[in-house]
Design a protein around this motif. Structure first.
Motif, PDB file in Angstrom:
ATOM      1  N   ALA A  96     -18.129 -30.515 -24.690  1.00 37.90           N
ATOM      2  CA  ALA A  96     -16.836 -30.949 -25.209  1.00 37.90           C
ATOM      3  C   ALA A  96     -16.216 -32.009 -24.318  1.00 37.90           C
ATOM      4  CB  ALA A  96     -15.902 -29.755 -25.354  1.00 37.90           C
ATOM      5  N   LEU A  97     -16.223 -31.758 -23.018  1.00 41.39           N
ATOM      6  CA  LEU A  97     -15.646 -32.741 -22.098  1.00 41.39           C
ATOM      7  C   LEU A  97     -16.336 -34.084 -22.219  1.00 41.39           C
ATOM      8  CD1 LEU A  97     -14.994 -30.788 -18.810  1.00 41.39           C
ATOM      9  CD2 LEU A  97     -13.328 -32.039 -20.155  1.00 41.39           C
ATOM     10  N   MET A  98     -17.673 -34.031 -22.364  1.00 41.28           N
ATOM     11  CA  MET A  98     -18.416 -35.279 -22.482  1.00 41.28           C
ATOM     12  C   MET A  98     -18.169 -35.922 -23.840  1.00 41.28           C
ATOM     13  SD  MET A  98     -22.079 -34.238 -20.888  1.00 41.28           S
ATOM     14  CE  MET A  98     -22.243 -33.417 -19.320  1.00 41.28           C
ATOM     15  N   ALA A  99     -18.127 -35.092 -24.887  1.00 44.62           N
ATOM     16  CA  ALA A  99     -18.029 -35.635 -26.236  1.00 44.62           C
ATOM     17  C   ALA A  99     -16.683 -36.291 -26.482  1.00 44.62           C
ATOM     18  CB  ALA A  99     -18.269 -34.521 -27.260  1.00 44.62           C
ATOM     19  N   VAL A 100     -15.649 -35.707 -25.880  1.00 47.00           N
ATOM     20  CA  VAL A 100     -14.311 -36.255 -26.107  1.00 47.00           C
ATOM     21  C   VAL A 100     -14.209 -37.695 -25.610  1.00 47.00           C
ATOM     22  CG1 VAL A 100     -11.968 -36.110 -25.247  1.00 47.00           C
ATOM     23  CG2 VAL A 100     -13.027 -34.138 -26.288  1.00 47.00           C
ATOM     24  N   GLY A 101     -14.829 -37.948 -24.452  1.00 50.15           N
ATOM     25  CA  GLY A 101     -14.819 -39.307 -23.921  1.00 50.15           C
ATOM     26  C   GLY A 101     -15.461 -40.278 -24.896  1.00 50.15           C
ATOM     27  N   TYR A 102     -16.620 -39.892 -25.437  1.00 51.46           N
ATOM     28  CA  TYR A 102     -17.299 -40.719 -26.434  1.00 51.46           C
ATOM     29  C   TYR A 102     -16.395 -41.001 -27.620  1.00 51.46           C
ATOM     30  CZ  TYR A 102     -22.307 -40.876 -25.366  1.00 51.46           C
ATOM     31  OH  TYR A 102     -23.538 -41.160 -24.845  1.00 51.46           O
ATOM     32  N   SER A 103     -15.852 -39.910 -28.160  1.00 52.58           N
ATOM     33  CA  SER A 103     -15.069 -40.027 -29.392  1.00 52.58           C
ATOM     34  C   SER A 103     -13.861 -40.926 -29.201  1.00 52.58           C
ATOM     35  CB  SER A 103     -14.593 -38.631 -29.838  1.00 52.58           C
ATOM     36  OG  SER A 103     -15.230 -38.272 -31.021  1.00 52.58           O
ATOM     37  N   LEU A 104     -13.226 -40.776 -28.038  1.00 54.22           N
ATOM     38  CA  LEU A 104     -12.038 -41.573 -27.761  1.00 54.22           C
ATOM     39  C   LEU A 104     -12.356 -43.061 -27.805  1.00 54.22           C
ATOM     40  CD1 LEU A 104      -9.164 -40.935 -27.080  1.00 54.22           C
ATOM     41  CD2 LEU A 104      -9.732 -41.040 -24.666  1.00 54.22           C
ATOM     42  N   VAL A 105     -13.416 -43.443 -27.085  1.00 58.05           N
ATOM     43  CA  VAL A 105     -13.786 -44.857 -27.075  1.00 58.05           C
ATOM     44  C   VAL A 105     -14.212 -45.304 -28.464  1.00 58.05           C
ATOM     45  CG1 VAL A 105     -15.488 -46.498 -26.212  1.00 58.05           C
ATOM     46  CG2 VAL A 105     -14.398 -44.912 -24.647  1.00 58.05           C
ATOM     47  N   TYR A 106     -14.923 -44.443 -29.159  1.00 54.15           N
ATOM     48  CA  TYR A 106     -15.383 -44.797 -30.499  1.00 54.15           C
ATOM     49  C   TYR A 106     -14.217 -45.058 -31.426  1.00 54.15           C
ATOM     50  CZ  TYR A 106     -17.969 -44.838 -34.822  1.00 54.15           C
ATOM     51  OH  TYR A 106     -18.506 -45.227 -36.018  1.00 54.15           O
ATOM     52  N   SER A 107     -13.167 -44.251 -31.297  1.00 56.96           N
ATOM     53  CA  SER A 107     -12.070 -44.390 -32.243  1.00 56.96           C
ATOM     54  C   SER A 107     -11.396 -45.755 -32.109  1.00 56.96           C
ATOM     55  CB  SER A 107     -11.037 -43.277 -32.032  1.00 56.96           C
ATOM     56  OG  SER A 107     -10.451 -43.414 -30.763  1.00 56.96           O
ATOM     57  N   ILE A 108     -11.417 -46.299 -30.915  1.00 56.63           N
ATOM     58  CA  ILE A 108     -10.789 -47.611 -30.723  1.00 56.63           C
ATOM     59  C   ILE A 108     -11.765 -48.742 -30.980  1.00 56.63           C
ATOM     60  CG2 ILE A 108      -9.670 -49.124 -29.075  1.00 56.63           C
ATOM     61  CD1 ILE A 108      -7.946 -46.902 -29.434  1.00 56.63           C
ATOM     62  N   MET A 109     -12.943 -48.615 -30.362  1.00 59.60           N
ATOM     63  CA  MET A 109     -13.851 -49.750 -30.344  1.00 59.60           C
ATOM     64  C   MET A 109     -14.847 -49.730 -31.491  1.00 59.60           C
ATOM     65  SD  MET A 109     -13.066 -51.292 -27.459  1.00 59.60           S
ATOM     66  CE  MET A 109     -14.499 -52.203 -26.987  1.00 59.60           C
ATOM     67  N   ASN A 110     -14.941 -48.611 -32.157  1.00 61.00           N
ATOM     68  CA  ASN A 110     -15.877 -48.493 -33.270  1.00 61.00           C
ATOM     69  C   ASN A 110     -17.333 -48.693 -32.885  1.00 61.00           C
ATOM     70  OD1 ASN A 110     -15.337 -47.693 -35.905  1.00 61.00           O
ATOM     71  ND2 ASN A 110     -13.854 -49.358 -36.069  1.00 61.00           N
ATOM     72  N   PHE A 111     -17.674 -48.390 -31.665  1.00 59.95           N
ATOM     73  CA  PHE A 111     -19.084 -48.383 -31.313  1.00 59.95           C
ATOM     74  C   PHE A 111     -19.325 -47.282 -30.293  1.00 59.95           C
ATOM     75  CE2 PHE A 111     -20.375 -49.883 -27.080  1.00 59.95           C
ATOM     76  CZ  PHE A 111     -19.158 -50.224 -26.537  1.00 59.95           C
ATOM     77  N   SER A 112     -20.571 -46.876 -30.184  1.00 58.30           N
ATOM     78  CA  SER A 112     -20.913 -45.773 -29.301  1.00 58.30           C
ATOM     79  C   SER A 112     -21.247 -46.298 -27.924  1.00 58.30           C
ATOM     80  CB  SER A 112     -22.126 -45.025 -29.839  1.00 58.30           C
ATOM     81  OG  SER A 112     -21.840 -44.543 -31.122  1.00 58.30           O
ATOM     82  N   ASN A 113     -20.467 -45.866 -26.965  1.00 59.32           N
ATOM     83  CA  ASN A 113     -20.639 -46.344 -25.608  1.00 59.32           C
ATOM     84  C   ASN A 113     -21.730 -45.546 -24.906  1.00 59.32           C
ATOM     85  OD1 ASN A 113     -20.353 -47.353 -23.083  1.00 59.32           O
ATOM     86  ND2 ASN A 113     -18.417 -46.340 -22.644  1.00 59.32           N
ATOM     87  N   PHE A 114     -22.971 -46.043 -24.989  1.00 56.68           N
ATOM     88  CA  PHE A 114     -24.080 -45.319 -24.385  1.00 56.68           C
ATOM     89  C   PHE A 114     -23.977 -45.273 -22.877  1.00 56.68           C
ATOM     90  CE2 PHE A 114     -25.940 -44.228 -28.071  1.00 56.68           C
ATOM     91  CZ  PHE A 114     -26.447 -45.244 -28.838  1.00 56.68           C
ATOM     92  N   ALA A 115     -23.147 -46.121 -22.305  1.00 54.97           N
ATOM     93  CA  ALA A 115     -23.025 -46.102 -20.850  1.00 54.97           C
ATOM     94  C   ALA A 115     -22.216 -44.902 -20.377  1.00 54.97           C
ATOM     95  CB  ALA A 115     -22.377 -47.394 -20.376  1.00 54.97           C
ATOM     96  N   HIS A 116     -21.577 -44.204 -21.304  1.00 54.11           N
ATOM     97  CA  HIS A 116     -20.739 -43.054 -20.949  1.00 54.11           C
ATOM     98  C   HIS A 116     -21.518 -42.031 -20.131  1.00 54.11           C
ATOM     99  CE1 HIS A 116     -17.173 -40.620 -21.492  1.00 54.11           C
ATOM    100  NE2 HIS A 116     -17.888 -39.611 -21.909  1.00 54.11           N
TER     101      HIS A 116
END
Lengths: 303, 382, 297
Positions: free
Chosen positions: C19-39
Motif C-alpha cells: 500500500a505504501l508503495m502503491a500510493v506513491g505510484y497512484s499519486l504521480v499517475y493521477s497528475i502525470m498520467n504515466f507510470s513512474n517506473f523509477a518509483h
C-alpha cells in the motif's frame, strides 16, 4: 575465429528480435516489457519440434523455426485481444505480467526441463542460417514499414485519436505490429536455443526484454538501420569493455535518459542508411541552407 | 601492428618447437564477477589469482623437469548461461587455454559441457553440484568435465543420514526454492533418503527465488509440527526464512546444505540460527583450511568464502594433472584427471567413473554464536 | 482456523507495504498520467539512506528515518526536473516518459550495485528503537511480529494524513484540480509546475517511508525495485489514480497472494497475481475504484 563467429551469431539472433520490437515500439509507439516471453515460447516450441518430434534432418530445423514463430504469434493474438484496446500504460503492465507468467509456467513444465533447464539440444544454428534469416527479416520489415500498414502504424504512434478519425483501424494496426514483433521474437528464440544448445526460463526474464528495448532505443525509434546499429553496438560493446562490466548497465540507464531527453532519434537520427534516405537528408540540408540564405537576404534588404 | 606480428612469430616458433614445454601455461577461469552470485565469483577469482602468484613466486610449477609459470585468464559470465557459452568459446579459441576451472553454477556449467568436450579442453567445476554437469541427459559421461565437489544426490543422502541417524529426527519439513534446480534436487534426494531411513516428510513447501516473505509457506510448516526443518537454499534466503520462522513461533531445529556457508549468514540471520546445523564441503574454521584462510585474509582483507576453497582444489587438481602428465597438452591433462587422487583442502579427492569425487567427506557444521563450529564428518561410497 | 488467522495476518502485513508503495505510484499517475517506473528505485534508495544514516552516520533512529524521507523526496524531485520536465516541455509522446523512467530505474539500481555492491544488508537489531526489539506478540497460536504491527500502523497513519491533506487543504485541492485538468487549473491560477514538484516530493517521501520499513522487515538490497512490480499491479488493481483504490488493491492483492501460497501452491502464486491483473484489465480496466472516464488519446 570461433569466438568472433559466436559474437556475430548472437548479434544476428538478437537483431531479429530487435527488428520486431522496433516495429512495435519504434514505429507503433507501444512499449513492451514482455518480449522475452515471446522469445521463450519460440525457443521452447522450436526445441520440442527439433528434438522430440523426430522429423527428418533437413526438415527439422526450418519446421522448428516456423513452429516457434507461429506459437509466439498466436499467443500474441490472445494477449493483444485482451489488452490492445487499453491505454498504453496498461498494455505495458500487461506485457510485463505476461513475460513473467510465461517464465513461471515454463519453470513448472518438467517435459521441457523446468527450472533445471533443457540441455543437449542439437546445434542447428549456424552463421549462415542466421545471416540468411537476418537478410530476410530486414527485407520483410522494410517492406512492412514502407507499406500502407507501416504508415498506419506511424500514424497511430503520432496521434492515435486523429488517426482513428482519419479512418485508420487503430486496433488492427496495433495487432499487426504486435503479432509481427512476437513472431520475430519467436524466431530469435528458436535460433538461440539451437545455438547454445541449452534452454532455461531465466534466460528470457525481464532483463532480456529490457535489453531488447534498449537496443531499439539506442538505434533510434523509427529507424531500421538504427536498430541494426544499436544491436551491433550493444552486443559487441560489452566484449570490448569487459573491464567495466559493472558499470555497463549504469551507463546504459544514463544513456537511455540522455537519448530520450536529448536525442530521441538515437544513433541514426531517424535517417535510414539507404540511397533514398541519404538523398532525403541531403535535400533537407539544402532546403534549410536555402531558407537561411533567403532570410538573411530579406533582413539585409529590409535594412 | 608490430606487437601482433611479434606474437605471431613467437606463436609460430612455439608451434614449430612442437611438444616442447612453454614457459607459461594458461589456465582459464570463468564465473560470476557481477550479478547476484558476484560474492562467490569474486571469491573464486581472488583465490585463483592468489594461487597463481604463489606458484610463480616459487618459479612456477614443475612440468616434465622444467619450471613453468601459471597465467590465469579470467572472464565474467555474469551468472548467465548465454554469457558462459560466450566466454568459454573466447577462452578456448582466442586465449587458447589448456584447461578451465570455475563454473560455480550448474546453470553455467551444463551448457558449456558440449563445447569443452568438442574442443578437448578439460573443465574442473568448483561448486556445481548438479549431477547433469558431468553426466549428460543421455547417460553418457561428459569426457572433459570434472568437478571438485560432491554432488547433490550425495549431499541429500548425507543430510538425511545426519537428520535421521545422528539427530534422531522422525518428522521433517522442507522449505525449498521451487525454481532453483539445486534446491529442488537437494530436497528430492533428502526426502528419498530420509524416508528410506524410516522418517516421514510431513510438509514440503516452496517459494520462488527473489521472494523475501516466507511466512505463507512457513505457516504451513508450523501447522505440520515437524521435528526438523530442512532448508536447502542459499544463505540469503535462509537468513530471512529463519528470522521469519522464529517470528512465527517455529522453534524447531533448522538444517541446511552447502548453500548456507557464507561470511554474511550469521550477521544477516542474527540469533535466529543459533544451534542450527548445515552440511559443508569442509570445515572452514579448521586446521586444514587455516593456511589458506590466513593468506587470503592478509591479501584481500576479507574472509575466504566456501567457493575459495573449492576453486582452490579445482585448480590443484588441474596443476596436479599437468604435473603427472608431464606436459601441458590438454588431452593428456584430461587423461591424468581421470586418475586424480589427491588430498585437497576440502578433503580427499578421488575421481570416479562419473568424473565426480568418490566418497568425498561431508562436514556437519553447527552455528554457535558468531562462529560455525565443526561437529563431525561423514563419508560414504557414492 | 489458526492457520487461517495467521495467513490473514501475514497477508495484511505484506499488504501494508504494498500500500505504501502503491500510493506513491497512484499519486504521480493521477497528475502525470504515466507510470513512474523509477518509483521502485527511489524506494530502494530510501532503504539505503535509512540504513547508512543509522549505521555509518550513527544518528538516532528517528533522525535516520527523517533523512530517508527527505532524501527520497529530493531524489524524486530531481528525477522529475532532469528527466521528465524536458519531455513535458517538448510535449513528448507518453512512450518517452515510460522509457525514460525505465532508464532512470536501471541507472539508479545499477549505480548502487556497482558502488555499494549487491550483497544484502540488514538493519542491526540493537540500533532499532526499543519497542521493536522484543519477541513477536503472541495470541495463542497467532504470532504477529512487532515490525509488522508498526508497518500496518505507520501505513495507516500516512495514508490517513495524505487523504486529509488531499481532501481538506487548499494545496490538496490544487493537486486534485491539476489531476483533473492541468490546463484549466493553470488558467485558474494554480502553478502546475509547483503542483508537480509537490506531488513528486510527497510520492518520494512515501517511497522513503516504504523503503525503510521494507528494509527493516526484510533486508536492504539493490534489487528492491523488482518488488515494487507487485505494488504497481496492486495500484492498477485498485484503480490507478485513486488513493483509496491503491490501499484496497494492495490489501486485496496481498491477501489473495498469501492465501494462494498458503492453501494452494507457492509456485503458482505469481501466476495468479498476473491472471487476476489481466482479468481486471479486461473486465474493468479502471480498477476497482478507478475513474470511469478514459481518455484514449
Amino acid at each position: 575465429m570461433e569466438y568472433i563467429q559466436g559474437i556475430a551469431v548472437l548479434i544476428g539472433i538478437n537483431l531479429i528480435a530487435v527488428l520486431g520490437l522496433s516495429i512495435l515500439t519504434g514505429f507503433t509507439g507501444l512499449f513492451s516489457f514482455g518480449h522475452g516471453g515471446f522469445m521463450a515460447i519460440g525457443a521452447y516450441v522450436a526445441a520440442i519440434v527439433s528434438s522430440r518430434l523426430g522429423l527428418p534432418g533437413p526438415l527439422a530445423f526450418p519446421a522448428a523455426i516456423l513452429a516457434g514463430a507461429l506459437a509466439a504469434g498466436v499467443t500474441s493474438v490472445f494477449i493483444g485481444k485482451l489488452t490492445l484496446n487499453l491505454k498504453g500504460d496498461y498494455f505495458c503492465i500487461a506485457t510485463m505480467g505476461f513475460g513473467e507468467a510465461i517464465r513461471v509456467i515454463l519453470n513448472n513444465i518438467d517435459y521441457v526441463g523446468g527450472a533445471r533447464g533443457w540441455a543437449n539440444l542439437p546445434q542447428l544454428t549456424t552463421w549462415w542460417v542466421v545471416l540468411v534469416l537476418d537478410v530476410v527479416c530486414v527485407v520483410l520489415v522494410w517492406n512492412l514499414i514502407n507499406s500502407r500498414h507501416g504508415r498506419n502504424m506511424v500514424a497511430v504512434r503520432e496521434e492515435e485519436l486523429a488517426a482513428q478519425m482519419a479512418g485508420v483501424n487503430v486496433f488492427r494496426s496495433k495487432m499487426t505490429a504486435l503479432v509481427v514483433s512476437a513472431a520475430l521474437a519467436g524466431v530469435a528464440g528458436a535460433l538461440l536455443g539451437n545455438y547454445i544448445q541449452f534452454l532455461r526460463p531465466t534466460m528470457f526474464n525481464m532483463a532480456k526484454s529490457t535489453d531488447l528495448t534498449i537496443m531499439v532505443i539506442f538505434g533510434g525509434l523509427g529507424s531500421i538501420s538504427g536498430s541494426i546499429a544499436g544491436t551491433i553496438l550493444l552486443v559487441s560493446l560489452p566484449e570490448v569493455f569487459r573491464n567495466f562490466a559493472q558499470w555497463r548497465l549504469v551507463i546504459y540507464g544514463l544513456a537511455v535518459i540522455v537519448i530520450m531527453v536529448g536525442r530521441p532519434q538515437g544513433l541514426m537520427g531517424g535517417v535510414e542508411l539507404t540511397p533514398s534516405g541519404i538523398r532525403k537528408l541531403l535535400a533537407a540540408r539544402r532546403a534549410r541552407a536555402r531558407l537561411e540564405a533567403e532570410l538573411k537576404a530579406a533582413e539585409q534588404g529590409g535594412n | 601492428m608490430r606487437k601482433s606480428l611479434c606474437s605471431m612469430l613467437v606463436a609460430a616458433m612455439a608451434l614449430s618447437l612442437g611438444a616442447q614445454t612453454p614457459a607459461t601455461v594458461k589456465i582459464g577461469w570463468f564465473g560470476p564477477e557481477t550479478g547476484d552470485s558476484a560474492l562467490w565469483g569474486q571469491a573464486e577469482l581472488n583465490t585463483v589469482k592468489m594461487m597463481a602468484n604463489d606458484y610463480n613466486a616459487k618459479g612456477g610449477i614443475t612440468v616434465g623437469g622444467k619450471k613453468v609459470k601459471v597465467e590465469i585468464v579470467a572472464y565474467d559470465d555474469k551468472g548467465d548461461s548465454v554469457e558462459a557459452v560466450n566466454v568459454v568459446k573466447r577462452l578456448i579459441s582466442q586465449d587458447k587455454v589448456v584447461a578451465i576451472v570455475g563454473a560455480q553454477g550448474s546453470g553455467e556449467a551444463i551448457p558449456v559441457a558440449p563445447i569443452v568436450n568438442d574442443a578437448k579442453i578439460p573443465l574442473v567445476a568448483s561448486t556445481a553440484t548438479n549431477p547433469k554437469v558431468t553426466v549428460s541427459d543421455s547417460g553418457a559421461v561428459n569426457s572433459y568435465v570434472f568437478r571438485a565437489c560432491f554432488t547433490d544426490p550425495y549431499q541429500g543422502k548425507v543430510a538425511a543420514y545426519f537428520a535421521s541417524q545422528k539427530l534422531g529426527k522422525k518428522k521433517a519439513a522442507i522449505l525449498m526454492t521451487i525454481d532453483d534446480p539445486y534446491s529442488t534436487g537437494l530436497s528430492q534426494y533428502f526426502k528419498e533418503n530420509f524416508e528410506k531411513a524410516g522418517g516421514k516428510v510431513v510438509s514440503e513447501v516452496s517459494y520462488t527465488s527473489g521472494e523475501k516473505d516466507f511466512r505463507a509457506p512457513l505457516t504451513k510448516i508450523k501447522a505440520a509440527n515437524p521435528d526438523v526443518v530442512f532448508i536447502p537454499a542459499y544463505y540469503n534466503d535462509v537468513a530471512l526464512a529463519s528470522k521469519q520462522a522464529r517470528d512465527l513461533g517455529i522453534k524447531q531445529l533448522l538444517l541446511g546444505g552447502d548453500g548456507w556457508p557464507s561470511d554474511n549468514l550469521i550477521s544477516l540471520a542474527g540469533k535466529s540460527l543459533e544451534g542450527c546445523l548445515f552440511i559443508n564441503h569442509l570445515d572452514m574454521d579448521g586446521a586444514a583450511a587455516k593456511p589458506m584462510r590466513d593468506e587470503y585474509k592478509a591479501k584481500y582483507n576479507k574472509n575466504a568464502e566456501l567457493n575459495s576453497y573449492m576453486v582452490h582444489d579445482a585448480l590443484l587438481m588441474v596443476v596436479d594433472a599437468i604435473q603427472r602428465a608431464g606436459t601441458v597438452n590438454s588431452v593428456a591433462i584430461q587423461k591424468a584427471l581421470t586418475t586424480c587422487n589427491l588430498q585437497g583442502i576440502t578433503g580427499h579427492i578421488k575421481i570416479g567413473a562419473n568424473h565426480d569425487p568418490v566418497g568425498k567427506e561431508a562436514w556437519l557444521i553447527k552455528i554457535v554464536g558468531p562462529d560455525m563450529k565443526f561437529q563431525e564428518k561423514f563419508a560414504t561410497a557414492n | 482456523m489458526d492457520q487461517f488467522l495467521q495467513q490473514l495476518v501475514n497477508g495484511l502485513s505484506i499488504g501494508s507495504i504494498y500500500a505504501l508503495m502503491a500510493v506513491g505510484y497512484s499519486l504521480v499517475y493521477s497528475i502525470m498520467n504515466f507510470s513512474n517506473f523509477a518509483h521502485g528505485s527511489v524506494i530502494m534508495l530510501g532503504a539505503y539512506f535509512g540504513f547508512y544514516s543509522l549505521t555509518a552516520l550513527g544518528v538516532p533512529f528517528s533522525a535516520a528515518f527523517g533523512i530517508a524521507i527527505f532524501g527520497t523526496a529530493a531524489i524524486a524531485v530531481i528525477i522529475e526536473r532532469l528527466a521528465y520536465k524536458p519531455l513535458r516541455d517538448r510535449r513528448a509522446p507518453f512512450l518517452y516518459f515510460i522509457i525514460t523512467a525505465m532508464g532512470a530505474s536501471i541507472f539508479i539500481d545499477n549505480s548502487v550495485i556497482a558502488t555499494i555492491g549487491p550483497t544484502p544488508k540488514t538493519f542491526p537489531p540493537d540500533l532499532l528503537p526499543a519497542f521493536l526489539q522484543g519477541a513477536p506478540l503472541e495470541w495463542g497460536a497467532l504470532s504477529v511480529g512487532r515490525i509488522d504491527l508498526t508497518i500496518f500502523v505507520v501505513a495507516a497513519i500516512c495514508l490517513a494524513v495524505l487523504m486529509v491533506f488531499i481532501d481538506f487543504t487548499k494545496l490538496g485541492k490544487a493537486i486534485q484540480a491539476t489531476a483533473y485538468n492541468m490546463k484549466a487549473s493553470a488558467l485558474m491560477g494554480i502553478n502546475p509546475d509547483f503542483v508537480i514538484i509537490l506531488v513528486f516530493a510527497i510520492g518520494g517521501g512515501l517511497a522513503g517511508v516504504a523503503g525503510v520499513l521494507y528494509g527493516m522487515k526484510y533486508q536492504v538490497f539493490p534489487q528492491m525495485s523488482a518488488i515494487t512490480l507487485k505494488s504497481f499491479i496492486a495500484a492498477v488493481f485498485g484503480g490507478l489514480g485513486s488513493l483509496p483504490g491503491a490501499l484496497l488493491g494492495s490489501l486485496l492483492l496481498a491477501l489473495i497472494e498469501t492465501f494462494v501460497s498458503g492453501y494452494l501452491s507457492t509456485q503458482y502464486r505469481d501466476l495468479f497475481a498476473f491472471i487476476i491483473l489481466i482479468a481486471m484489465l479486461v473486465v474493468r480496466p479502471s480498477g476497482i475504484m478507478g475513474k470511469d472516464a478514459e481518455d484514449k488519446a
